[in-house]
Scaffold this motif. Structure first.
Motif, PDB file in Angstrom:
ATOM      1  N   SER A   6       0.825  -1.208   0.000  1.00 19.35           N
ATOM      2  CA  SER A   6       0.000   0.000   0.000  1.00 19.35           C
ATOM      3  C   SER A   6       0.857   1.254   0.000  1.00 19.35           C
ATOM      4  O   SER A   6       0.560   2.223  -0.707  1.00 19.35           O
ATOM      5  CB  SER A   6      -0.922   0.009   1.227  1.00 19.35           C
ATOM      6  N   LEU A   7       1.921   1.235   0.786  1.00 18.77           N
ATOM      7  CA  LEU A   7       2.811   2.388   0.845  1.00 18.77           C
ATOM      8  C   LEU A   7       3.513   2.611  -0.488  1.00 18.77           C
ATOM      9  O   LEU A   7       3.650   3.747  -0.947  1.00 18.77           O
ATOM     10  CB  LEU A   7       3.836   2.201   1.971  1.00 18.77           C
ATOM     11  N   GLN A   8       3.943   1.517  -1.131  1.00 19.94           N
ATOM     12  CA  GLN A   8       4.576   1.652  -2.445  1.00 19.94           C
ATOM     13  C   GLN A   8       3.601   2.237  -3.458  1.00 19.94           C
ATOM     14  O   GLN A   8       3.974   3.087  -4.272  1.00 19.94           O
ATOM     15  CB  GLN A   8       5.091   0.298  -2.936  1.00 19.94           C
ATOM     16  N   GLY A   9       2.350   1.788  -3.430  1.00 22.39           N
ATOM     17  CA  GLY A   9       1.338   2.336  -4.325  1.00 22.39           C
ATOM     18  C   GLY A   9       1.089   3.808  -4.071  1.00 22.39           C
ATOM     19  O   GLY A   9       0.960   4.606  -5.002  1.00 22.39           O
ATOM     20  N   LEU A  10       1.035   4.194  -2.800  1.00 23.02           N
ATOM     21  CA  LEU A  10       0.831   5.598  -2.440  1.00 23.02           C
ATOM     22  C   LEU A  10       1.989   6.464  -2.929  1.00 23.02           C
ATOM     23  O   LEU A  10       1.785   7.508  -3.551  1.00 23.02           O
ATOM     24  CB  LEU A  10       0.668   5.738  -0.927  1.00 23.02           C
ATOM     25  N   ILE A  11       3.199   6.004  -2.668  1.00 22.15           N
ATOM     26  CA  ILE A  11       4.384   6.761  -3.106  1.00 22.15           C
ATOM     27  C   ILE A  11       4.420   6.860  -4.632  1.00 22.15           C
ATOM     28  O   ILE A  11       4.693   7.926  -5.189  1.00 22.15           O
ATOM     29  CB  ILE A  11       5.676   6.121  -2.550  1.00 22.15           C
ATOM     30  N   GLY A  12       4.126   5.745  -5.312  1.00 22.19           N
ATOM     31  CA  GLY A  12       4.101   5.766  -6.772  1.00 22.19           C
ATOM     32  C   GLY A  12       3.062   6.737  -7.313  1.00 22.19           C
ATOM     33  O   GLY A  12       3.331   7.496  -8.245  1.00 22.19           O
ATOM     34  N   GLY A  13       1.878   6.737  -6.717  1.00 27.38           N
ATOM     35  CA  GLY A  13       0.827   7.661  -7.145  1.00 27.38           C
ATOM     36  C   GLY A  13       1.219   9.117  -6.938  1.00 27.38           C
ATOM     37  O   GLY A  13       0.978   9.966  -7.795  1.00 27.38           O
ATOM     38  N   VAL A  14       1.840   9.404  -5.801  1.00 26.80           N
ATOM     39  CA  VAL A  14       2.298  10.774  -5.529  1.00 26.80           C
ATOM     40  C   VAL A  14       3.360  11.190  -6.544  1.00 26.80           C
ATOM     41  O   VAL A  14       3.333  12.310  -7.073  1.00 26.80           O
ATOM     42  CB  VAL A  14       2.830  10.895  -4.078  1.00 26.80           C
ATOM     43  N   LEU A  15       4.284  10.279  -6.858  1.00 28.22           N
ATOM     44  CA  LEU A  15       5.330  10.602  -7.831  1.00 28.22           C
ATOM     45  C   LEU A  15       4.755  10.821  -9.228  1.00 28.22           C
ATOM     46  O   LEU A  15       5.207  11.714  -9.957  1.00 28.22           O
ATOM     47  CB  LEU A  15       6.400   9.506  -7.854  1.00 28.22           C
ATOM     48  N   ILE A  16       3.750  10.031  -9.601  1.00 29.33           N
ATOM     49  CA  ILE A  16       3.092  10.242 -10.901  1.00 29.33           C
ATOM     50  C   ILE A  16       2.429  11.616 -10.929  1.00 29.33           C
ATOM     51  O   ILE A  16       2.564  12.371 -11.899  1.00 29.33           O
ATOM     52  CB  ILE A  16       2.071   9.129 -11.183  1.00 29.33           C
ATOM     53  N   GLY A  17       1.718  11.950  -9.863  1.00 29.24           N
ATOM     54  CA  GLY A  17       1.068  13.264  -9.794  1.00 29.24           C
ATOM     55  C   GLY A  17       2.069  14.405  -9.836  1.00 29.24           C
ATOM     56  O   GLY A  17       1.858  15.408 -10.521  1.00 29.24           O
ATOM     57  N   LEU A  18       3.158  14.259  -9.093  1.00 28.07           N
ATOM     58  CA  LEU A  18       4.184  15.307  -9.093  1.00 28.07           C
ATOM     59  C   LEU A  18       4.849  15.455 -10.460  1.00 28.07           C
ATOM     60  O   LEU A  18       5.106  16.569 -10.910  1.00 28.07           O
ATOM     61  CB  LEU A  18       5.246  15.012  -8.024  1.00 28.07           C
ATOM     62  N   SER A  19       5.116  14.330 -11.120  1.00 31.01           N
ATOM     63  CA  SER A  19       5.754  14.426 -12.439  1.00 31.01           C
ATOM     64  C   SER A  19       4.821  15.060 -13.456  1.00 31.01           C
ATOM     65  O   SER A  19       5.248  15.867 -14.287  1.00 31.01           O
ATOM     66  CB  SER A  19       6.237  13.060 -12.921  1.00 31.01           C
ATOM     67  N   ALA A  20       3.533  14.715 -13.394  1.00 25.27           N
ATOM     68  CA  ALA A  20       2.569  15.325 -14.313  1.00 25.27           C
ATOM     69  C   ALA A  20       2.436  16.822 -14.042  1.00 25.27           C
ATOM     70  O   ALA A  20       2.381  17.629 -14.976  1.00 25.27           O
ATOM     71  CB  ALA A  20       1.210  14.636 -14.182  1.00 25.27           C
ATOM     72  N   THR A  21       2.416  17.196 -12.768  1.00 29.39           N
ATOM     73  CA  THR A  21       2.317  18.613 -12.396  1.00 29.39           C
ATOM     74  C   THR A  21       3.574  19.365 -12.821  1.00 29.39           C
ATOM     75  O   THR A  21       3.497  20.471 -13.365  1.00 29.39           O
ATOM     76  CB  THR A  21       2.116  18.749 -10.874  1.00 29.39           C
ATOM     77  N   TRP A  22       4.735  18.763 -12.587  1.00 31.26           N
ATOM     78  CA  TRP A  22       5.999  19.401 -12.954  1.00 31.26           C
ATOM     79  C   TRP A  22       6.078  19.624 -14.459  1.00 31.26           C
ATOM     80  O   TRP A  22       6.481  20.692 -14.921  1.00 31.26           O
ATOM     81  CB  TRP A  22       7.163  18.540 -12.477  1.00 31.26           C
ATOM     82  N   LEU A  23       5.688  18.618 -15.235  1.00 30.24           N
ATOM     83  CA  LEU A  23       5.743  18.740 -16.690  1.00 30.24           C
ATOM     84  C   LEU A  23       4.806  19.842 -17.180  1.00 30.24           C
ATOM     85  O   LEU A  23       5.171  20.630 -18.050  1.00 30.24           O
ATOM     86  CB  LEU A  23       5.397  17.395 -17.340  1.00 30.24           C
ATOM     87  N   MET A  24       3.611  19.911 -16.603  1.00 23.00           N
ATOM     88  CA  MET A  24       2.659  20.959 -16.998  1.00 23.00           C
ATOM     89  C   MET A  24       3.157  22.341 -16.570  1.00 23.00           C
ATOM     90  O   MET A  24       3.077  23.305 -17.341  1.00 23.00           O
ATOM     91  CB  MET A  24       1.282  20.676 -16.382  1.00 23.00           C
ATOM     92  N   VAL A 117      -4.994  10.607 -15.671  1.00 22.12           N
ATOM     93  CA  VAL A 117      -4.253  11.388 -14.684  1.00 22.12           C
ATOM     94  C   VAL A 117      -4.385  12.883 -14.969  1.00 22.12           C
ATOM     95  O   VAL A 117      -4.820  13.660 -14.127  1.00 22.12           O
ATOM     96  CB  VAL A 117      -2.759  10.980 -14.643  1.00 22.12           C
ATOM     97  N   CYS A 118      -4.025  13.271 -16.171  1.00 22.51           N
ATOM     98  CA  CYS A 118      -3.977  14.698 -16.491  1.00 22.51           C
ATOM     99  C   CYS A 118      -5.332  15.269 -16.879  1.00 22.51           C
ATOM    100  O   CYS A 118      -5.689  16.372 -16.461  1.00 22.51           O
ATOM    101  CB  CYS A 118      -2.963  14.945 -17.607  1.00 22.51           C
ATOM    102  N   GLY A 119      -6.091  14.527 -17.676  1.00 20.18           N
ATOM    103  CA  GLY A 119      -7.391  15.028 -18.126  1.00 20.18           C
ATOM    104  C   GLY A 119      -8.398  15.153 -16.999  1.00 20.18           C
ATOM    105  O   GLY A 119      -9.119  16.149 -16.892  1.00 20.18           O
ATOM    106  N   LEU A 120      -8.465  14.144 -16.132  1.00 18.55           N
ATOM    107  CA  LEU A 120      -9.412  14.206 -15.013  1.00 18.55           C
ATOM    108  C   LEU A 120      -9.062  15.340 -14.055  1.00 18.55           C
ATOM    109  O   LEU A 120      -9.957  16.015 -13.530  1.00 18.55           O
ATOM    110  CB  LEU A 120      -9.450  12.870 -14.261  1.00 18.55           C
TER     111      LEU A 120
END
Length: 153
Positions: A6-24, A117-120
């Motif tokens: 669960s922790l790995q999934g949470l960390i992975g989700g946060v990193l995906i969100g941060l990378s998408a935000t950073w790129l935008m 991720v990005c569209g929603l």
């Protein structure tokens, strides 16, 4: 409940969100993997490939970093201890599936990362419809494979 998973999934989700935000925020680009890879291997504006290549290398190197840090890849194979097993339906079916996914991302003007991720997060109605379509197609596919055809676990 396995808290490590669960922790790995949470960390992975946060990193995906941060990378998408950073790129935008930095480049004004949407982190849609099919678009990033598709434009990397086809015609693109000059000087536009460096960030795309860095993004793809980051995707590929992430699991390697987890393994080097002593983590595992989870149960991605048929048996414990295997890293990656043989494709469940064989290589030809896997290649066909990959081709269909590629065609689908072209027809759907994006993939799950771009729409889901990005569209929603941008409240895009088109992305909401696309994401619901992805989910319904996945649910129907699993149902048909497990209960109609009778294959796979």
């Amino acid at each position: 409940m396995d808290w490590t998973t669960s922790l790995q999934g949470l960390i992975g989700g946060v990193l995906i969100g941060l990378s998408a935000t950073w790129l935008m925020a930095t480049l004004g680009r949407i982190a849609g993997i099919s678009g990033i890879i598709g434009t990397l291997v086809t015609a693109r504006p000059p000087g536009d490939s460096a960030w795309r290549l860095a993004f793809v290398l980051g995707l590929v190197s992430g699991p390697v970093v987890v393994l080097l840090a002593g983590g595992g890849l989870g149960n991605v194979a048929g048996a414990p201890g295997e890293v990656i097993g043989e494709p469940a339906g064989g290589v030809p079916l896997m290649l066909l599936a990959g081709l269909l996914v590629g065609l689908g991302t072209g027809l759907g003007s994006g993939c799950t990362s771009g729409h889901g991720v990005c569209g929603l997060s941008r409240l895009s109605v088109r992305s909401m419809v696309a994401t619901v379509t992805f989910l319904v197609a996945a649910i129907v596919t699993v149902f048909v494979v497990r209960h109609v055809i009778g294959g796979g676990a």
